[in-house]
Design a protein around this motif. Structure first.
Motif, PDB file in Angstrom:
ATOM      1  N   ASN A   1     -26.168 -20.072  -8.145  1.00 33.47           N
ATOM      2  CA  ASN A   1     -27.355 -19.211  -8.192  1.00 33.47           C
ATOM      3  C   ASN A   1     -27.454 -18.605  -9.576  1.00 33.47           C
ATOM      4  OD1 ASN A   1     -28.259 -19.639  -5.582  1.00 33.47           O
ATOM      5  ND2 ASN A   1     -26.727 -18.180  -4.783  1.00 33.47           N
ATOM      6  N   ASN A   2     -26.291 -18.133 -10.077  1.00 29.70           N
ATOM      7  CA  ASN A   2     -26.239 -17.576 -11.426  1.00 29.70           C
ATOM      8  C   ASN A   2     -24.853 -17.908 -11.994  1.00 29.70           C
ATOM      9  OD1 ASN A   2     -25.693 -15.861 -13.634  1.00 29.70           O
ATOM     10  ND2 ASN A   2     -27.317 -14.474 -12.968  1.00 29.70           N
ATOM     11  N   VAL A   3     -24.825 -18.873 -12.893  1.00 30.85           N
ATOM     12  CA  VAL A   3     -23.522 -19.382 -13.362  1.00 30.85           C
ATOM     13  C   VAL A   3     -22.715 -18.287 -14.060  1.00 30.85           C
ATOM     14  CG1 VAL A   3     -24.379 -20.348 -15.559  1.00 30.85           C
ATOM     15  CG2 VAL A   3     -22.374 -21.353 -14.479  1.00 30.85           C
ATOM     16  N   ILE A   4     -23.374 -17.398 -14.786  1.00 28.53           N
ATOM     17  CA  ILE A   4     -22.633 -16.361 -15.527  1.00 28.53           C
ATOM     18  C   ILE A   4     -21.974 -15.379 -14.557  1.00 28.53           C
ATOM     19  CG2 ILE A   4     -22.779 -14.517 -17.273  1.00 28.53           C
ATOM     20  CD1 ILE A   4     -23.333 -17.388 -18.342  1.00 28.53           C
ATOM     21  N   THR A   5     -22.731 -14.892 -13.587  1.00 30.49           N
ATOM     22  CA  THR A   5     -22.132 -13.904 -12.678  1.00 30.49           C
ATOM     23  C   THR A   5     -21.072 -14.550 -11.786  1.00 30.49           C
ATOM     24  OG1 THR A   5     -23.946 -14.181 -11.146  1.00 30.49           O
ATOM     25  CG2 THR A   5     -24.108 -12.317 -12.632  1.00 30.49           C
ATOM     26  N   GLU A   6     -21.291 -15.813 -11.406  1.00 31.65           N
ATOM     27  CA  GLU A   6     -20.306 -16.470 -10.530  1.00 31.65           C
ATOM     28  C   GLU A   6     -18.998 -16.766 -11.271  1.00 31.65           C
ATOM     29  OE1 GLU A   6     -22.070 -19.583  -7.930  1.00 31.65           O
ATOM     30  OE2 GLU A   6     -23.944 -18.528  -8.302  1.00 31.65           O
ATOM     31  N   VAL A   7     -19.114 -17.235 -12.524  1.00 34.11           N
ATOM     32  CA  VAL A   7     -17.893 -17.510 -13.309  1.00 34.11           C
ATOM     33  C   VAL A   7     -17.193 -16.183 -13.621  1.00 34.11           C
ATOM     34  CG1 VAL A   7     -17.030 -18.380 -15.527  1.00 34.11           C
ATOM     35  CG2 VAL A   7     -18.728 -19.693 -14.247  1.00 34.11           C
ATOM     36  N   THR A   8     -17.979 -15.162 -13.968  1.00 31.25           N
ATOM     37  CA  THR A   8     -17.386 -13.847 -14.276  1.00 31.25           C
ATOM     38  C   THR A   8     -16.640 -13.292 -13.070  1.00 31.25           C
ATOM     39  OG1 THR A   8     -19.165 -13.372 -15.816  1.00 31.25           O
ATOM     40  CG2 THR A   8     -17.895 -11.483 -15.056  1.00 31.25           C
ATOM     41  N   SER A   9     -17.251 -13.342 -11.896  1.00 30.17           N
ATOM     42  CA  SER A   9     -16.573 -12.712 -10.757  1.00 30.17           C
ATOM     43  C   SER A   9     -15.336 -13.506 -10.352  1.00 30.17           C
ATOM     44  CB  SER A   9     -17.512 -12.419  -9.584  1.00 30.17           C
ATOM     45  OG  SER A   9     -18.023 -13.611  -9.113  1.00 30.17           O
ATOM     46  N   PHE A  10     -15.370 -14.846 -10.502  1.00 28.28           N
ATOM     47  CA  PHE A  10     -14.160 -15.631 -10.227  1.00 28.28           C
ATOM     48  C   PHE A  10     -13.039 -15.215 -11.183  1.00 28.28           C
ATOM     49  CE2 PHE A  10     -11.363 -19.135 -11.389  1.00 28.28           C
ATOM     50  CZ  PHE A  10     -10.850 -19.511 -10.152  1.00 28.28           C
ATOM     51  N   LEU A  11     -13.347 -15.168 -12.483  1.00 28.92           N
ATOM     52  CA  LEU A  11     -12.304 -14.854 -13.464  1.00 28.92           C
ATOM     53  C   LEU A  11     -11.785 -13.430 -13.279  1.00 28.92           C
ATOM     54  CD1 LEU A  11     -13.739 -16.636 -16.660  1.00 28.92           C
ATOM     55  CD2 LEU A  11     -11.806 -17.363 -15.254  1.00 28.92           C
ATOM     56  N   ARG A  12     -12.688 -12.495 -12.972  1.00 27.45           N
ATOM     57  CA  ARG A  12     -12.242 -11.108 -12.732  1.00 27.45           C
ATOM     58  C   ARG A  12     -11.278 -11.044 -11.541  1.00 27.45           C
ATOM     59  NH1 ARG A  12     -14.240  -7.162 -15.716  1.00 27.45           N
ATOM     60  NH2 ARG A  12     -16.292  -7.410 -16.682  1.00 27.45           N
ATOM     61  N   ARG A  13     -11.614 -11.806 -10.487  1.00 26.68           N
ATOM     62  CA  ARG A  13     -10.752 -11.837  -9.293  1.00 26.68           C
ATOM     63  C   ARG A  13      -9.380 -12.420  -9.627  1.00 26.68           C
ATOM     64  NH1 ARG A  13     -14.799 -13.832  -6.372  1.00 26.68           N
ATOM     65  NH2 ARG A  13     -13.921 -15.938  -6.320  1.00 26.68           N
TER      66      ARG A  13
ATOM     67  N   MET B   1      -8.603 -20.752 -15.869  1.00 30.79           N
ATOM     68  CA  MET B   1      -9.904 -21.395 -16.106  1.00 30.79           C
ATOM     69  C   MET B   1     -10.741 -21.431 -14.841  1.00 30.79           C
ATOM     70  SD  MET B   1     -10.795 -25.213 -17.474  1.00 30.79           S
ATOM     71  CE  MET B   1     -11.160 -25.721 -15.791  1.00 30.79           C
ATOM     72  N   HIS B   2     -12.058 -21.350 -15.017  1.00 28.39           N
ATOM     73  CA  HIS B   2     -12.974 -21.506 -13.879  1.00 28.39           C
ATOM     74  C   HIS B   2     -13.344 -22.974 -13.701  1.00 28.39           C
ATOM     75  CE1 HIS B   2     -16.909 -22.064 -11.989  1.00 28.39           C
ATOM     76  NE2 HIS B   2     -16.534 -21.058 -11.219  1.00 28.39           N
ATOM     77  N   LYS B   3     -13.386 -23.416 -12.467  1.00 23.15           N
ATOM     78  CA  LYS B   3     -13.991 -24.716 -12.177  1.00 23.15           C
ATOM     79  C   LYS B   3     -14.628 -24.634 -10.794  1.00 23.15           C
ATOM     80  CE  LYS B   3      -9.705 -26.927 -10.540  1.00 23.15           C
ATOM     81  NZ  LYS B   3      -9.886 -26.606  -9.117  1.00 23.15           N
ATOM     82  N   GLN B   4     -15.613 -25.481 -10.565  1.00 24.36           N
ATOM     83  CA  GLN B   4     -16.173 -25.601  -9.208  1.00 24.36           C
ATOM     84  C   GLN B   4     -15.777 -26.980  -8.699  1.00 24.36           C
ATOM     85  OE1 GLN B   4     -20.552 -26.295  -7.862  1.00 24.36           O
ATOM     86  NE2 GLN B   4     -20.342 -24.077  -8.058  1.00 24.36           N
TER      87      GLN B   4
END
Ligand code: 9MG
Length: 261
Positions: free
Chosen positions: A137-149, A121-124
């Motif tokens: 800055n962009n919640v979709i790209t930031e959550v996506t790149s975290f999950l991809r990593r 799961m993603h969390k900040q």
């Protein structure tokens, strides 16, 4: 996925099912209502909650896991602690729901060696501070790149594709505008090629939308779960199993009835 909180302080049902017996009774009720999997949690992750020790968490969840495994329903345990993961898997849990996405040292190894399914799961931030001024800055790209990593790190650790589930983490270090953007674009996470779990049940974002307090969010919870399913979520983490199943039956009927004709 029916939620069983064995905690004195969860945001919705904290204290209601804190004993092993009442947690098991509640689980049996959710199985009767049609839950396909149960998620047992011993540590509250609501905003502002305080962490507990490994021993305390094990004391809360292990007897419940042992009691429910005998009933044959798949058991998930909501934990970020590798020691807890190891013990509950040994007791028969088949899935770990980790809001920390296996970032605790040793967690990747437990999942890799055991072969259990894991939800990343993603969390900040962390539960005690996550709702203090979350920013993107962009919640979709930031959550996506975290999950991809995290998916990549998991694969490198030897965790197989079939073991992996992702979750954008509604309400975990997110304001209403972030949660709504995630819900609007939920289908974009499908491109990661693994099943998506979504938890919206009774969350405070639903109060912000409807102005209903904690004891009156069932209709909004069901609507949110249905929306998530329509956007491709495969696992819905919910308190109200029967109501959610009914909504899903209506949604699924349009596919099955067109096939019958
Ligand atoms: C433990 N927990 C509380 N809310 C959650 C959510 O939205 N997703 C997952 N995976 N776990 C949650």
């Amino acid at each position: 996925m029916g939620i069983i909180n064995v905690t004195p302080d969860s945001f919705f049902d904290g204290g209601l099912y804190a004993s092993t017996e009442s947690a098991i009774r509640h689980a049996i009720q959710l199985i009767k209502e049609g839950a396909d999997i149960l998620d047992i949690g011993g540590e509250s992750t609501r905003p502002g909650s305080v962490a507990i020790s490994t021993e305390e968490e094990l004391c809360r969840v292990l007897p419940v896991v042992r009691g429910l495994v005998r009933m044959g329903i798949p058991i998930s345990v909501d934990t970020s602690k590798p020691e807890v993961m190891h013990s509950v898997i040994e007791a028969g849990a088949v899935m770990i729901n980790d809001i920390n996405a296996l970032q605790e040292p040793g967690a990747l190894e437990v999942i890799s060696v055991s072969g259990a399914v894991v939800c990343l799961m993603h969390k900040q931030g962390d539960p005690h501070n996550m709702q203090i001024n979350p920013r993107y800055n962009n919640v979709i790209t930031e959550v996506t790149s975290f999950l991809r990593r995290r998916l990549e790190v998991a694969r490198i650790a030897g965790i197989r594709h079939e073991q992996l589930v992702i979750d954008p983490g509604f309400g975990f270090g997110k304001r209403l505008e972030h949660n709504l953007e995630l819900l609007r674009c939920l289908d974009s996470f499908l491109s990661m090629g693994v099943p998506m779990l979504v938890g919206l049940s009774h969350k405070s974002m639903l109060q912000e939308i409807t102005e209903n307090k904690i004891d009156n969010r069932i209709h909004a919870s069901v609507a949110a779960a249905l929306l998530a399913a329509m956007k491709g979520a495969k696992i819905l983490r919910v308190h109200d199993v029967k109501a959610t199943k009914d909504a899903l039956a209506v949604y699924n009927s349009i596919n099955t009835s067109s096939k019958k004709r």
